[in-house]
Design an enzyme around this catalytic site. Structure first.
Site, PDB file in Angstrom:
ATOM      1  N   ARG A  14      -5.510  -2.307   8.557  1.00  0.00           N
ATOM      2  CA  ARG A  14      -6.487  -3.312   8.188  1.00  0.00           C
ATOM      3  C   ARG A  14      -6.036  -4.304   7.074  1.00  0.00           C
ATOM      4  O   ARG A  14      -5.018  -4.002   6.703  1.00  0.00           O
ATOM      5  CB  ARG A  14      -7.724  -2.520   7.775  1.00  0.00           C
ATOM      6  CG  ARG A  14      -7.239  -1.770   6.469  1.00  0.00           C
ATOM      7  CD  ARG A  14      -8.714  -0.781   6.004  1.00  0.00           C
ATOM      8  NE  ARG A  14      -8.172   0.259   4.990  1.00  0.00           N
ATOM      9  CZ  ARG A  14      -7.867   1.429   5.333  1.00  0.00           C
ATOM     10  NH1 ARG A  14      -7.750   1.805   6.575  1.00  0.00           N
ATOM     11  NH2 ARG A  14      -7.347   2.127   4.110  1.00  0.00           N
ATOM     12  N   ASN A  54     -10.967  -3.450  -6.697  1.00  0.00           N
ATOM     13  CA  ASN A  54     -10.038  -2.365  -7.313  1.00  0.00           C
ATOM     14  C   ASN A  54     -10.750  -1.843  -8.676  1.00  0.00           C
ATOM     15  O   ASN A  54     -10.661  -0.604  -9.152  1.00  0.00           O
ATOM     16  CB  ASN A  54      -8.770  -2.712  -7.646  1.00  0.00           C
ATOM     17  CG  ASN A  54      -7.749  -2.785  -6.470  1.00  0.00           C
ATOM     18  OD1 ASN A  54      -6.975  -3.428  -6.390  1.00  0.00           O
ATOM     19  ND2 ASN A  54      -8.153  -1.724  -5.319  1.00  0.00           N
ATOM     20  N   ASP A  79       0.959  -1.345   0.062  1.00  0.00           N
ATOM     21  CA  ASP A  79       0.102  -0.121  -0.048  1.00  0.00           C
ATOM     22  C   ASP A  79       0.797   1.244  -0.036  1.00  0.00           C
ATOM     23  O   ASP A  79       1.921   1.234   0.416  1.00  0.00           O
ATOM     24  CB  ASP A  79      -0.857   0.049   1.314  1.00  0.00           C
ATOM     25  CG  ASP A  79      -1.749   1.022   1.202  1.00  0.00           C
ATOM     26  OD1 ASP A  79      -2.501   1.200   0.116  1.00  0.00           O
ATOM     27  OD2 ASP A  79      -2.898   1.170   2.122  1.00  0.00           O
TER      28      ASP A  79
HETATM   29  C1  FPP Z   1      -1.908   0.177  -3.224  1.00  0.00           C
HETATM   30  O1  FPP Z   1      -1.296   1.651  -3.412  1.00  0.00           O
HETATM   31  C2  FPP Z   1      -1.429  -0.702  -4.348  1.00  0.00           C
HETATM   32  C3  FPP Z   1      -1.917  -1.226  -5.391  1.00  0.00           C
HETATM   33  C4  FPP Z   1      -3.332  -1.306  -5.538  1.00  0.00           C
HETATM   34  C5  FPP Z   1      -1.409  -1.970  -6.424  1.00  0.00           C
HETATM   35  C6  FPP Z   1      -0.066  -2.813  -5.998  1.00  0.00           C
HETATM   36  C7  FPP Z   1       0.786  -2.807  -7.106  1.00  0.00           C
HETATM   37  C8  FPP Z   1       2.047  -2.864  -7.457  1.00  0.00           C
HETATM   38  C9  FPP Z   1       2.827  -2.982  -6.129  1.00  0.00           C
HETATM   39  C10 FPP Z   1       2.643  -2.676  -8.749  1.00  0.00           C
HETATM   40  C11 FPP Z   1       2.973  -3.777  -9.346  1.00  0.00           C
HETATM   41  C12 FPP Z   1       2.632  -5.072  -8.938  1.00  0.00           C
HETATM   42  C13 FPP Z   1       2.971  -6.445  -9.719  1.00  0.00           C
HETATM   43  C14 FPP Z   1       2.657  -7.538  -9.580  1.00  0.00           C
HETATM   44  C15 FPP Z   1       3.901  -6.090 -10.861  1.00  0.00           C
HETATM   45  P1  FPP Z   1      -2.372   2.726  -3.647  1.00  0.00           P
HETATM   46  O2  FPP Z   1      -2.221   3.043  -5.080  1.00  0.00           O
HETATM   47  O3  FPP Z   1      -3.692   2.518  -3.298  1.00  0.00           O
HETATM   48  O4  FPP Z   1      -1.710   3.930  -2.583  1.00  0.00           O
HETATM   49  P2  FPP Z   1      -2.269   5.135  -2.156  1.00  0.00           P
HETATM   50  O5  FPP Z   1      -3.377   4.395  -0.833  1.00  0.00           O
HETATM   51  O6  FPP Z   1      -1.296   5.835  -1.617  1.00  0.00           O
HETATM   52  O7  FPP Z   1      -3.011   5.983  -3.096  1.00  0.00           O
END
Ligand code: FPP
Length: 232
Positions: free
Chosen positions: A185, A64, A16
């Site tokens: 969480r 998502n 996250d």
């Molecule tokens: C949450 O951060 C992250 C995700 C929903 C995506 C996780 C994906 C990666 C780490 C990228 C690559 C994955 C692979 C398997 C190549 P957020 O965007 O919700 O962060 P925020 O809460 O700060 O907006």
């Protein structure tokens, strides 16, 4: 690496804070995800080096789809497809095992094909297991297991039989869940598997995770007194 450290057999990461990492630097959310993928590379290798058997990561949840802009979803899947074509291909060569948890039938075709290719190529490997949760939800996984049981005609089961119907059937018990970015969480991640997992919440955003972060996490994990419902 400190010899006194306890090493979990199975660790999971809720990755996250990619977006917050990017906006703090005045960059686009896409750049945050790109750096998130870089951190993932580093963490998987670091986990393999210390002797962890399985690493699960939450890459995309069922929720998502409706909660993120279309352009961001499109970018995430192109990143994941590139990751499968380049990085996971290297994992195959290094002997890592690769698996996915989630409903892959809903993925873009190019992503699905790239994933199938590496899973197939790694099938005889014996190294660390990399389990990528994609279009995954813990509740959905439980309902899917119940439906599998109902379809088999069984009228009574035990916990072991239930576990056999989960995506993680072949994985060791989940010892530790780590979430980055200070959020505390589980967000529908591994709801059955977390029953006796230790939980560690790290303030850093996911793109800032590195080898040193894993060392800090393992130090904290090593101090935990795991009793599984027993007494000291
Ligand atoms: C949450 O951060 C992250 C995700 C929903 C995506 C996780 C994906 C990666 C780490 C990228 C690559 C994955 C692979 C398997 C190549 P957020 O965007 O919700 O962060 P925020 O809460 O700060 O907006």
């Amino acid at each position: 690496m400190d010899n006194q450290l306890k090493i979990p057999r199975h660790i999971a990461f809720i990755m996250d804070g990619n977006g917050r990492w990017a906006s703090a630097k005045g960059l686009s959310r896409s750049e945050g995800h790109r750096q998130g993928a870089e951190a993932l590379k580093v963490m998987v290798d670091a986990c393999s080096e210390v002797g962890i058997d399985a690493v699960s990561v939450y890459a995309f949840s069922c929720e998502n789809w409706s909660k993120r802009p279309q352009a961001e979803i499109k970018f995430l899947f192109s990143l994941i497809t590139q990751f499968a074509k380049n990085e996971l291909k290297k994992y195959v060569e290094r002997g890592y095992r690769i698996m996915f948890s989630g409903d892959l039938s809903q993925l873009p075709k190019t992503t699905f094909k790239a994933i199938q290719k590496v899973v197939d190529a790694a099938k005889n490997n014996t190294g660390v297991i990399v389990n990528i949760a994609l279009n995954y939800g813990g509740r959905q996984e439980i309902v899917r297991a119940v439906n599998t049981i109902l379809q088999s005609g069984l009228r009574e089961i035990d916990a072991e039989m239930f576990e056999d119907c989960l995506y993680t059937a072949a994985l060791p018990p989940l010892d530790l869940i780590v979430r980055s970015s200070g959020e505390k969480r589980l967000s529908n991640f591994m709801l059955w598997q977390c029953a006796y997992s230790e939980l560690i919440f790290v303030e850093k955003n996911w793109p800032d995770f590195g080898k040193d972060t894993l060392t800090d996490i393992l130090k904290e994990y090593s101090q935990r007194d795991r009793r599984f419902g027993g007494v000291k």
